[in-house]
Design a protein around this motif. Structure first.
Motif, PDB file in Angstrom:
ATOM      1  N   MET A   1       0.840  -1.203   0.000  1.00 43.98           N
ATOM      2  CA  MET A   1       0.000   0.000   0.000  1.00 43.98           C
ATOM      3  C   MET A   1       0.879   1.258   0.000  1.00 43.98           C
ATOM      4  O   MET A   1       1.914   1.279   0.657  1.00 43.98           O
ATOM      5  CB  MET A   1      -0.889  -0.007   1.255  1.00 43.98           C
ATOM      6  CG  MET A   1      -1.975   1.034   1.181  1.00 43.98           C
ATOM      7  SD  MET A   1      -3.081   1.050   2.607  1.00 43.98           S
ATOM      8  CE  MET A   1      -4.255  -0.218   2.192  1.00 43.98           C
ATOM      9  N   SER A   2       0.468   2.269  -0.743  1.00 46.91           N
ATOM     10  CA  SER A   2       1.267   3.492  -0.768  1.00 46.91           C
ATOM     11  C   SER A   2       0.996   4.303   0.502  1.00 46.91           C
ATOM     12  O   SER A   2      -0.020   4.095   1.177  1.00 46.91           O
ATOM     13  CB  SER A   2       0.909   4.335  -1.991  1.00 46.91           C
ATOM     14  OG  SER A   2      -0.369   4.913  -1.796  1.00 46.91           O
ATOM     15  N   TYR A   3       1.878   5.249   0.763  1.00 45.16           N
ATOM     16  CA  TYR A   3       1.664   6.132   1.911  1.00 45.16           C
ATOM     17  C   TYR A   3       0.316   6.833   1.779  1.00 45.16           C
ATOM     18  O   TYR A   3      -0.463   6.897   2.724  1.00 45.16           O
ATOM     19  CB  TYR A   3       2.807   7.155   2.017  1.00 45.16           C
ATOM     20  CG  TYR A   3       2.414   8.344   2.865  1.00 45.16           C
ATOM     21  CD1 TYR A   3       2.348   8.219   4.252  1.00 45.16           C
ATOM     22  CD2 TYR A   3       2.049   9.560   2.272  1.00 45.16           C
ATOM     23  CE1 TYR A   3       1.923   9.294   5.031  1.00 45.16           C
ATOM     24  CE2 TYR A   3       1.636  10.628   3.047  1.00 45.16           C
ATOM     25  CZ  TYR A   3       1.572  10.498   4.419  1.00 45.16           C
ATOM     26  OH  TYR A   3       1.145  11.543   5.191  1.00 45.16           O
ATOM     27  N   GLN A   4       0.046   7.373   0.586  1.00 43.95           N
ATOM     28  CA  GLN A   4      -1.191   8.141   0.390  1.00 43.95           C
ATOM     29  C   GLN A   4      -2.423   7.303   0.686  1.00 43.95           C
ATOM     30  O   GLN A   4      -3.355   7.763   1.333  1.00 43.95           O
ATOM     31  CB  GLN A   4      -1.266   8.694  -1.041  1.00 43.95           C
ATOM     32  CG  GLN A   4      -0.718  10.100  -1.205  1.00 43.95           C
ATOM     33  CD  GLN A   4      -1.187  11.091  -0.125  1.00 43.95           C
ATOM     34  OE1 GLN A   4      -2.280  10.990   0.408  1.00 43.95           O
ATOM     35  NE2 GLN A   4      -0.315  12.039   0.225  1.00 43.95           N
ATOM     36  N   GLN A   5      -2.412   6.044   0.225  1.00 42.60           N
ATOM     37  CA  GLN A   5      -3.571   5.165   0.470  1.00 42.60           C
ATOM     38  C   GLN A   5      -3.734   4.897   1.964  1.00 42.60           C
ATOM     39  O   GLN A   5      -4.827   4.966   2.509  1.00 42.60           O
ATOM     40  CB  GLN A   5      -3.394   3.833  -0.257  1.00 42.60           C
ATOM     41  CG  GLN A   5      -3.602   3.939  -1.749  1.00 42.60           C
ATOM     42  CD  GLN A   5      -3.118   2.669  -2.448  1.00 42.60           C
ATOM     43  OE1 GLN A   5      -2.083   2.088  -2.097  1.00 42.60           O
ATOM     44  NE2 GLN A   5      -3.870   2.242  -3.446  1.00 42.60           N
TER      45      GLN A   5
ATOM     46  N   SER B   1      -6.879   6.351   4.129  1.00 46.49           N
ATOM     47  CA  SER B   1      -7.864   5.456   4.759  1.00 46.49           C
ATOM     48  C   SER B   1      -7.956   5.753   6.258  1.00 46.49           C
ATOM     49  O   SER B   1      -9.024   5.606   6.853  1.00 46.49           O
ATOM     50  CB  SER B   1      -7.564   3.982   4.478  1.00 46.49           C
ATOM     51  OG  SER B   1      -6.305   3.654   4.978  1.00 46.49           O
ATOM     52  N   SER B   2      -6.873   6.226   6.870  1.00 47.28           N
ATOM     53  CA  SER B   2      -6.934   6.569   8.306  1.00 47.28           C
ATOM     54  C   SER B   2      -7.777   7.822   8.542  1.00 47.28           C
ATOM     55  O   SER B   2      -8.333   8.012   9.618  1.00 47.28           O
ATOM     56  CB  SER B   2      -5.525   6.788   8.868  1.00 47.28           C
ATOM     57  OG  SER B   2      -5.030   8.067   8.516  1.00 47.28           O
ATOM     58  N   ILE B   3      -7.863   8.678   7.526  1.00 41.54           N
ATOM     59  CA  ILE B   3      -8.607   9.931   7.663  1.00 41.54           C
ATOM     60  C   ILE B   3     -10.071   9.726   7.262  1.00 41.54           C
ATOM     61  O   ILE B   3     -10.982  10.235   7.904  1.00 41.54           O
ATOM     62  CB  ILE B   3      -7.965  11.035   6.764  1.00 41.54           C
ATOM     63  CG1 ILE B   3      -6.495  11.253   7.173  1.00 41.54           C
ATOM     64  CG2 ILE B   3      -8.755  12.345   6.803  1.00 41.54           C
ATOM     65  CD1 ILE B   3      -6.248  11.604   8.614  1.00 41.54           C
ATOM     66  N   ASP B   4     -10.276   8.905   6.219  1.00 39.53           N
ATOM     67  CA  ASP B   4     -11.651   8.688   5.733  1.00 39.53           C
ATOM     68  C   ASP B   4     -12.507   7.954   6.760  1.00 39.53           C
ATOM     69  O   ASP B   4     -13.665   8.279   6.950  1.00 39.53           O
ATOM     70  CB  ASP B   4     -11.630   7.875   4.428  1.00 39.53           C
ATOM     71  CG  ASP B   4     -11.042   8.685   3.291  1.00 39.53           C
ATOM     72  OD1 ASP B   4     -10.931   9.914   3.438  1.00 39.53           O
ATOM     73  OD2 ASP B   4     -10.663   8.076   2.256  1.00 39.53           O
ATOM     74  N   ASP B   5     -11.936   6.939   7.378  1.00 46.28           N
ATOM     75  CA  ASP B   5     -12.721   6.153   8.331  1.00 46.28           C
ATOM     76  C   ASP B   5     -11.807   5.721   9.491  1.00 46.28           C
ATOM     77  O   ASP B   5     -11.310   4.580   9.525  1.00 46.28           O
ATOM     78  CB  ASP B   5     -13.321   4.927   7.613  1.00 46.28           C
ATOM     79  CG  ASP B   5     -14.362   4.240   8.479  1.00 46.28           C
ATOM     80  OD1 ASP B   5     -14.401   4.522   9.702  1.00 46.28           O
ATOM     81  OD2 ASP B   5     -15.123   3.414   7.938  1.00 46.28           O
ATOM     82  N   PRO B   6     -11.576   6.652  10.437  1.00 41.51           N
ATOM     83  CA  PRO B   6     -10.617   6.343  11.514  1.00 41.51           C
ATOM     84  C   PRO B   6     -10.982   5.067  12.285  1.00 41.51           C
ATOM     85  O   PRO B   6     -10.100   4.258  12.599  1.00 41.51           O
ATOM     86  CB  PRO B   6     -10.694   7.573  12.433  1.00 41.51           C
ATOM     87  CG  PRO B   6     -11.239   8.671  11.587  1.00 41.51           C
ATOM     88  CD  PRO B   6     -12.106   8.020  10.552  1.00 41.51           C
ATOM     89  N   ALA B   7     -12.281   4.881  12.563  1.00 39.36           N
ATOM     90  CA  ALA B   7     -12.657   3.717  13.379  1.00 39.36           C
ATOM     91  C   ALA B   7     -12.317   2.421  12.647  1.00 39.36           C
ATOM     92  O   ALA B   7     -11.789   1.474  13.246  1.00 39.36           O
ATOM     93  CB  ALA B   7     -14.138   3.784  13.711  1.00 39.36           C
ATOM     94  N   LYS B   8     -12.592   2.393  11.359  1.00 42.67           N
ATOM     95  CA  LYS B   8     -12.302   1.175  10.589  1.00 42.67           C
ATOM     96  C   LYS B   8     -10.784   0.944  10.530  1.00 42.67           C
ATOM     97  O   LYS B   8     -10.299  -0.173  10.712  1.00 42.67           O
ATOM     98  CB  LYS B   8     -12.874   1.340   9.172  1.00 42.67           C
ATOM     99  CG  LYS B   8     -12.762   0.110   8.346  1.00 42.67           C
ATOM    100  CD  LYS B   8     -13.739   0.172   7.170  1.00 42.67           C
ATOM    101  CE  LYS B   8     -13.415  -0.931   6.179  1.00 42.67           C
ATOM    102  NZ  LYS B   8     -12.993  -0.452   4.887  1.00 42.67           N
ATOM    103  N   PHE B   9     -10.050   2.024  10.290  1.00 36.21           N
ATOM    104  CA  PHE B   9      -8.591   1.929  10.195  1.00 36.21           C
ATOM    105  C   PHE B   9      -8.000   1.371  11.489  1.00 36.21           C
ATOM    106  O   PHE B   9      -7.225   0.429  11.490  1.00 36.21           O
ATOM    107  CB  PHE B   9      -8.020   3.323   9.893  1.00 36.21           C
ATOM    108  CG  PHE B   9      -6.523   3.351   9.717  1.00 36.21           C
ATOM    109  CD1 PHE B   9      -5.952   3.109   8.472  1.00 36.21           C
ATOM    110  CD2 PHE B   9      -5.680   3.631  10.791  1.00 36.21           C
ATOM    111  CE1 PHE B   9      -4.569   3.143   8.305  1.00 36.21           C
ATOM    112  CE2 PHE B   9      -4.298   3.659  10.630  1.00 36.21           C
ATOM    113  CZ  PHE B   9      -3.745   3.427   9.385  1.00 36.21           C
ATOM    114  N   TRP B  10      -8.442   1.961  12.622  1.00 36.86           N
ATOM    115  CA  TRP B  10      -7.832   1.563  13.896  1.00 36.86           C
ATOM    116  C   TRP B  10      -8.409   0.254  14.441  1.00 36.86           C
ATOM    117  O   TRP B  10      -7.813  -0.358  15.311  1.00 36.86           O
ATOM    118  CB  TRP B  10      -7.921   2.715  14.906  1.00 36.86           C
ATOM    119  CG  TRP B  10      -6.999   3.831  14.510  1.00 36.86           C
ATOM    120  CD1 TRP B  10      -7.353   5.065  14.056  1.00 36.86           C
ATOM    121  CD2 TRP B  10      -5.558   3.796  14.470  1.00 36.86           C
ATOM    122  NE1 TRP B  10      -6.227   5.806  13.741  1.00 36.86           N
ATOM    123  CE2 TRP B  10      -5.124   5.058  13.986  1.00 36.86           C
ATOM    124  CE3 TRP B  10      -4.597   2.834  14.782  1.00 36.86           C
ATOM    125  CZ2 TRP B  10      -3.770   5.368  13.818  1.00 36.86           C
ATOM    126  CZ3 TRP B  10      -3.244   3.139  14.621  1.00 36.86           C
ATOM    127  CH2 TRP B  10      -2.848   4.387  14.150  1.00 36.86           C
TER     128      TRP B  10
END
Ligand code: COA
Ligand code: AMP
Length: 626
Positions: A1-5, A9-18
């Motif tokens: 995965m690239s840095y941007q991706q 994804s951490s910004i779009d859906d923090p709960a899902k990411f974490w």
């Protein structure tokens, strides 16, 4: 995965990411509530998860075949000692230490102050508290008794753990008299003080309260891990704010463990089994996160080094340790690298060692100035990574994410925001600024895991200090800008906090102390630039009934007293060594001290005299004195 991706994804859906990242650690009970809001309106991570940080740092690895691997290496040039602990050995010591604390009545939620030098017992007691679900607060050895007393009263610990002494190069610092004085100054008295006797100084003990470490450990029965909730506190670490009262930054178990584990690969590109060295002190956040918790949570070998970058015995010390233990990545403060550069500008001492194991040099704690960055890169021919963080977050807010996608470095920049940190540059009104515009650095809420959710015992102060300036944002207290490519540049504090040798200090606190002198009418303390330590405090002092600046001998005596007062109240680490006597402070008509102008003047930078100045002659006087 690239840095941007990864970042997006951490910004779009923090709960899902974490939620995904939470799977990196072995919970007793995996959280259902990934991100929730508490009754104070503060967002919290993993509220209903159950875990134990000590289990994850030690027992888990033993269960998974790392028992014989080295967990901790203690290297102490100041005592000429070296000691190693496998994961099994460290777990046994920690379990026994937890048993010792349990015997003294320490239970889940109880508090313990750790005032220890850089000895293995410091890490052992931190992990022992974590094992019991008790909350620790480590106090850096360079702080004096009044600072320790402040923490005793604020944190109200049941037990205080200390040693007979610390060693500063070749100077013995007796800790026990400092502890005794702090206890006499504080209203809160711990029930017991456990003292690690070191052969360099024997502490005198008070019957009833003081206990000998070795004897207490011998008598203890090992204790097991106590499950805690994700939001239960692991530790409090006090840090300087803008006033005399330090802020107790709270760290929760769940978010901390997840962020630490994630960061080891994502930021540092470290694998389990690697040797990682944070050349810092357990008294600072870097020491908490990257000497103790993160490397152990990741199954690495960590190094606890009781020495300096120079003088113990020379500027080759870091490179000796790196080659001896096959360190893959080192992390220290720019001041430490500058100290080495000063002593060994050509890197000749490093060439005496095989450094083929070393892959990356990390720096944080203060800005990595481009000349030091270039010197490190050219001298050691290795990637040099500046990354930006603070006690409040417990891990980097901006970095080059080596384990995700290595970006080309830009000197003077901490590269890009770490996933989870939604960073904006804001103007006075909270409007978002564009590329290359300098402003306040804010982090859009929610903050990612590990970041503080309160100030110990004072949620109102937490909200006032961090959340109210820019609604919807956490104010970092730092200023900076993004360039056209999205690289973040940190330009320094925008408040009265200064950074001396990577140590965070409050000029407001120094002013309060100086102001207590009976001869002082008023004063201002600023951080002036210093080639070695980044910044050094400098005082401007107005003496009562003195219409003209007079730095004659009688008054230099006052300055000496002021220096001594700051040393005795805050500690030697304050490094307050310089003050000028002036007839008046430069102020605006509304009475605000022109600190920025003072700083620029002292540093020889360009400055404009604000139109709101009350008395321009005040600046002329200072100019003549410099
Ligand atoms: N216990 C007691 N005293 C301490 C101490 C401790 N743990 N740590 C520092 N001090 C004292 C020092 O002895 C010094 O006392 P002095 O005024 O009597 O000389 C004073 O506090 C200031 O210390 P420091 O600013 O560290 O300066 P130094 O001249 O002793 O050392 C460096 C210079 C560059 C070697 C040192 O600052 C260093 O290693 N810096 C790296 C900082 C770091 O790791 N920061 C952590 C954040 S990543
Ligand atoms: P501390 O809480 O002691 O870790 O100090 C945090 C402060 O140190 C930050 O708010 C910054 O002012 C400064 N700091 C830490 N890392 C960096 C960095 N890489 N670049 C610039 N400043 C930094």
């Amino acid at each position: 995965m690239s840095y941007q991706q990864e970042y997006q994804s951490s910004i779009d859906d923090p709960a899902k990411f974490w939620e995904e990242k939470a799977k990196l650690i072995n919970w007793y009970k995996f959280p259902k509530n990934i991100l929730s809001t508490d009754e104070q309106g503060i967002e919290r991570w993993y509220a209903d998860g159950e875990l134990n940080t000590c289990y994850l740092a030690l027992d888990y690895h033993i269960e998974n075949g790392r028992g014989e691997q080295l967990a901790l290496i203690y290297d102490s040039p100041v005592t000429d000692q070296k000691r190693t602990y496998t994961y099994l050995e460290l777990r046994d010591e920690v379990a026994r230490c937890a048993g010792m604390l349990k015997h003294l009545g320490v239970e889940k939620g109880d508090r313990v102050i750790i005032y220890l030098p850089m000895v293995p017992e410091a890490a052992i007691s931190m992990l022992a508290c974590a094992r019991l679900g008790a909350i620790h607060s480590v106090v850096f050895g360079g702080f004096a008794s009044p600072e320790l007393a402040l923490r005793l009263d604020d944190f109200t610990p049941k037990v205080l753990l200390t040693a007979s002494c610390g060693i500063e190069v070749n100077r013995i610092i007796e800790y026990k008299p400092l502890v005794d004085e702090a206890i006499s100054l504080a209203s809160h008295k711990p029930q017991n003080v456990v003292v690690l006797q070191r052969e360099q100084a024997v502490a005198s003990m008070h019957s009833g309260i003081d206990l000998d470490w070795a004897t207490s450990m011998q008598q203890a029965t090992p204790a097991d891990c106590v499950p805690v909730l994700g939001t239960d506190l692991l530790y409090i670490l006090y840090t300087s704010g803008t006033t005399g009262k330090p802020k107790g930054v709270v760290r929760e178990n769940g978010g901390h463990a997840v962020a630490m584990k994630y960061s080891m690969k994502a930021i540092y590109d470290i694998e389990p089994g690697d040797v990682f060295w944070a050349a810092s002190d357990v008294g600072w956040v870097v020491g908490h996160s990257y000497i103790v918790y993160a490397p152990l949570l990741h199954g690495c070998t960590t190094i606890l080094y009781e020495g300096k970058p120079v003088m113990t015995p020379d500027a080759g010390a870091f490179w000796r340790v790196i080659s001896e233990y096959k360190v893959k990545a080192i992390f220290s403060a720019p001041t430490a690298y500058r100290a080495i550069k000063k002593e060994d500008p050509e890197g000749e001492l490093a060439r005496q060692y095989d450094l083929s194991c070393l892959k990356t040099i990390f720096a944080a704690g203060e800005r990595l100035d481009p000349p030091t960055y270039e010197w490190l890169r050219e001298t050691y021919k290795l990637p040099v990574i500046d990354h930006w963080w603070q006690t409040e977050t417990g891990w980097a807010m901006a970095s080059n994410l080596l384990g995700i996608e290595r970006m080309p470095a830009k000197p003077g920049s901490a590269t890009m925001p770490v996933p989870g940190f939604n960073i904006d540059i804001l103007d006075d009104e909270g409007q978002i600024l564009g590329a290359n515009e300098q402003g306040f650095i804010g982090i859009k809420l929610p903050l990612p895991p590990s970041c503080l959710t309160s100030i110990w015992g004072d949620t109102e102060r937490f909200k006032e200090s961090y959340l109210e300036q820019f609604p919807g944002y956490f104010s970092t207290g730092d200023g900076g800008y993004f360039d056209d490519d999205g690289y973040l540049y940190i330009m320094g504090r925008v408040d009265d906090v200064i950074n001396v040798a990577g140590h965070r200090l409050s000029t407001g606190e120094m002013e309060e102390i100086v102001g207590k002198h009976p001869m002082v009418a008023e004063c201002a303390v600023i951080g002036r630039s210093d080639e070695l330590k980044g910044q050094m405090p400098m005082g401007f002092v107005v003496i009562k009934n003195m219409p003209k600046a007079d730095n004659s001998e009688a008054n230099t005596e006052i300055v000496k007293q002021l220096i001594q007062m700051v040393r005795e109240e805050i500690g030697p680490v304050a490094a307050f060594k310089e003050a000028l006597i002036v007839s008046r402070l430069p102020k605006t008509r509304s009475g605000k001290i022109l600190r920025k102008t003072l700083r620029a003047m002292v540093d020889g930078d360009e400055y404009t005299i604000p139109s709101t100045i009350e008395d321009p002659a005040a600046l002329d006087e200072i100019k003549a004195l410099l």
